[in-house]
Scaffold this active site. Structure first.
Site, PDB file in Angstrom:
ATOM      1  N   ASP A   6      13.837  10.451 -36.568  1.00 32.49           N
ATOM      2  CA  ASP A   6      14.329   9.999 -35.263  1.00 32.49           C
ATOM      3  C   ASP A   6      13.417  10.442 -34.112  1.00 32.49           C
ATOM      4  OD1 ASP A   6      16.456   8.651 -36.312  1.00 32.49           O
ATOM      5  OD2 ASP A   6      17.897  10.266 -36.031  1.00 32.49           O
ATOM      6  N   ARG A  10      23.150   2.755 -26.796  1.00 29.70           N
ATOM      7  CA  ARG A  10      23.831   3.194 -28.013  1.00 29.70           C
ATOM      8  C   ARG A  10      23.537   4.661 -28.302  1.00 29.70           C
ATOM      9  NH1 ARG A  10      22.300   0.540 -33.207  1.00 29.70           N
ATOM     10  NH2 ARG A  10      23.691   2.183 -33.907  1.00 29.70           N
ATOM     11  N   CYS A  57      20.724  -0.171 -36.385  1.00 29.58           N
ATOM     12  CA  CYS A  57      19.334  -0.500 -36.073  1.00 29.58           C
ATOM     13  C   CYS A  57      18.636  -1.152 -37.270  1.00 29.58           C
ATOM     14  CB  CYS A  57      18.579   0.776 -35.711  1.00 29.58           C
ATOM     15  SG  CYS A  57      19.051   1.450 -34.129  1.00 29.58           S
ATOM     16  N   LYS A  77      24.754  12.838 -30.806  1.00 31.90           N
ATOM     17  CA  LYS A  77      25.353  11.555 -31.213  1.00 31.90           C
ATOM     18  C   LYS A  77      25.596  11.529 -32.721  1.00 31.90           C
ATOM     19  CE  LYS A  77      22.862   7.795 -32.384  1.00 31.90           C
ATOM     20  NZ  LYS A  77      23.336   6.992 -33.501  1.00 31.90           N
ATOM     21  N   ASN A  78      24.598  11.973 -33.485  1.00 32.26           N
ATOM     22  CA  ASN A  78      24.738  11.870 -34.938  1.00 32.26           C
ATOM     23  C   ASN A  78      25.732  12.873 -35.510  1.00 32.26           C
ATOM     24  OD1 ASN A  78      22.988   9.764 -34.940  1.00 32.26           O
ATOM     25  ND2 ASN A  78      21.258  10.867 -35.855  1.00 32.26           N
ATOM     26  N   ARG A  86      18.403  -0.254 -45.446  1.00 31.15           N
ATOM     27  CA  ARG A  86      19.554   0.622 -45.249  1.00 31.15           C
ATOM     28  C   ARG A  86      20.756   0.257 -46.129  1.00 31.15           C
ATOM     29  NH1 ARG A  86      20.144   2.475 -39.095  1.00 31.15           N
ATOM     30  NH2 ARG A  86      20.582   4.461 -40.070  1.00 31.15           N
TER      31      ARG A  86
END
Ligand code: UD1
Length: 442
Positions: free
Chosen positions: A310, A402, A120, A24-25, A125
């Site tokens: 993660d 997600r 998230c 995904k990333n 962030r």
């Protein structure tokens, strides 16, 4: 009625072989990088997670044409007529990775209009590292509350030093630098496997990029980049989740596509717990055979190649069931221990203090009603549910959707009892909100 819960029954001894989705990333930033090209590109091994669907909507809103063969995991992207520089604020707010279109838009059009990115809630962030470097490249940024307009006449190369190896800032500036005349040095750059996959596709497009010690990416600007075909790397975070599923259920799981190099420290920690790890030739293919008596290990998260933030939450679940005491320090995000409270509801013995958690292993966890607080927390809770006695009902599953594409189906094929249910189905099983909290709360 749409599915609103993930329901998990204790499922011990998960066993089998699983193929991984694309990361995904990696795919999100790679999709953004296609803005740098004009033409038709094809991405393969594209996961069908909600964040990918959002990025498709974002690129469409800019004028790109996209065609997603979800079952085949193939995404075709035609950027020939991409012409808008303004990103829909609604999409920006749903996904932090939206910020990654800023560099490519600036490089291609000299302008980007964006809103503060969402995602998230795992920390403040900010995007200051991105903005500081863009400003050094000559970009003029006008911030009006949550909205930001960035404009550049002649984008400048130079030596850009990151005070911290931010993944997103490295990717954003790297993409802009590919079409910037002259040589740009990105010092103290992030070198996560997903950044390396971005470098791989940019190089195929015709970009000139090299990596030098210490952690410096050097980019020689070119005038155009071409459309390409690219296979997204396997998801090391999905791999981590599956290996932990074997660890917490006492099973054996084989991941023939996993790249051991992309999770060295994580694998070392699993071995230190007593699990048997087998790695295939050349580092490809990882199998975990669980020990029946795992012992607790401590770790601190760090940028790659350190322990990935993660995997902190999923690994915490494994510590909850290990013998002894573990200390986990979250050193990347300042608010990434929200899953602690939910694991406590399941009987975990955890003391959290700021970014540190001290976990004393228990014999058993117990099913409970829990709330997913972010993508990786949803994974931690699903893993806890597989090991816990009884039934776990997880809400706020949009986080799961997600980040993961069909991970619940993969776990089912390994023997797990895990499925989506709506409120009516839960009531039919006596697991509705009221009944469940009466029976299962600790
Ligand atoms: C990416 C990943 C995310 C992963 C994280 C760290 C994607 C889509 N997401 O997120 O899953 O957890 O890397 O491996 O790839 N920071 C600032 N200012 C900035 C940028 C970052 O202070 O301008 C801080 C962040 O708040 C955080 C730390 O730097 O505390 C690391 O963030 P960063 O590496 O940028 O993570 P993301 O790119 O957002």
């Amino acid at each position: 009625m749409s599915t609103t819960h993930l329901v998990i029954e204790q499922s011990l001894n998960l066993n089998g072989r699983v193929m991984l989705n694309g990361a995904k990333n990696a795919v999100l930033v790679i999709m953004a990088s296609l803005i740098l090209t004009r033409g038709k590109s094809t991405l393969t091994n594209v996961p069908c997670s909600d964040d990918v669907i959002q990025m498709i909507a974002l690129l469409r809103s800019l004028g790109a044409e996209l065609f997603f063969l979800k079952d085949e995991h193939i995404l075709q992207v035609d950027t020939t007529h991409l012409a808008h520089c303004k990103v829909n604020p609604e999409i920006m707010k749903k996904m932090r990775a939206s910020i990654l279109v800023m560099g490519p838009l600036l490089a291609r059009f000299g302008r980007a209009e964006i809103a503060a990115p969402g995602g998230c809630v795992i920390g403040a962030r900010p995007i200051d590292y991105h903005l500081k470097s863009f400003k050094k490249m000559g970009v003029v940024i006008d911030e009006q509350g949550d909205y930001l307009t960035a404009v550049v006449q002649r984008i400048k190369s130079g030596r850009l030093v990151f005070e911290y190896p931010s993944v997103g800032a490295t990717e954003n500036i790297l993409m802009a630098a590919t079409l910037t005349p002259g040589v740009t040095h990105l010092v103290n750059a992030a070198l996560e496997p997903e950044v390396l996959d971005l470098i791989a596709i940019l190089t195929k497009m015709g970009a000139r990029i090299s990596i030098h010690a210490p952690a410096t990416i050097v980019v020689e600007g070119v005038s155009t980049l071409r459309a390409v075909e690219h296979d997204i790397i396997p998801d090391r975070l999905e791999a981590g989740a599956l290996l932990l599923a074997a660890a917490v259920t006492g099973g054996t799981i084989e991941l023939p596509q996993a790249h051991a190099y992309s999770m060295d420290v994580f694998l070392c920690k699993l071995e230190e717990m007593g699990h048997t790890i087998q790695i295939g030739e050349d580092g490809y293919g990882v199998t975990l055979k669980a020990t029946p008596e795992p012992c607790a290990v401590s770790f601190k998260t760090a940028p790659y190649p350190g322990f990935p933030t993660d995997l902190q939450a999923p690994m915490m679940t494994a510590q909850c069931l290990a013998q002894g005491t573990s200390i986990i320090e979250e050193a990347v995000f300042e608010n990434r221990l929200l899953h602690v409270r939910e694991l406590q509801k399941m009987g975990a013995q955890i003391k959290a203090d700021g970014v540190k958690a001290t976990i004393t292993g228990v014999e058993h966890l117990y099913g409970a009603g829990v709330i997913a607080t972010d993508i990786r927390a949803s994974c931690a809770l699903a893993l806890a549910g597989l090991a816990a006695k009884g039934t776990t009902v997880m809400t706020a599953i949009h986080h799961w959707m997600r980040g993961y594409d069909g991970l619940e189906k993969k776990l089912s094929t390994l023997g797990a009892h895990i499925s989506f249910m709506n409120e009516l189905e839960l009531h039919a099983l006596g697991l509705g909100r009221t009944e469940f909290s009466k029976e299962q709360s600790l």
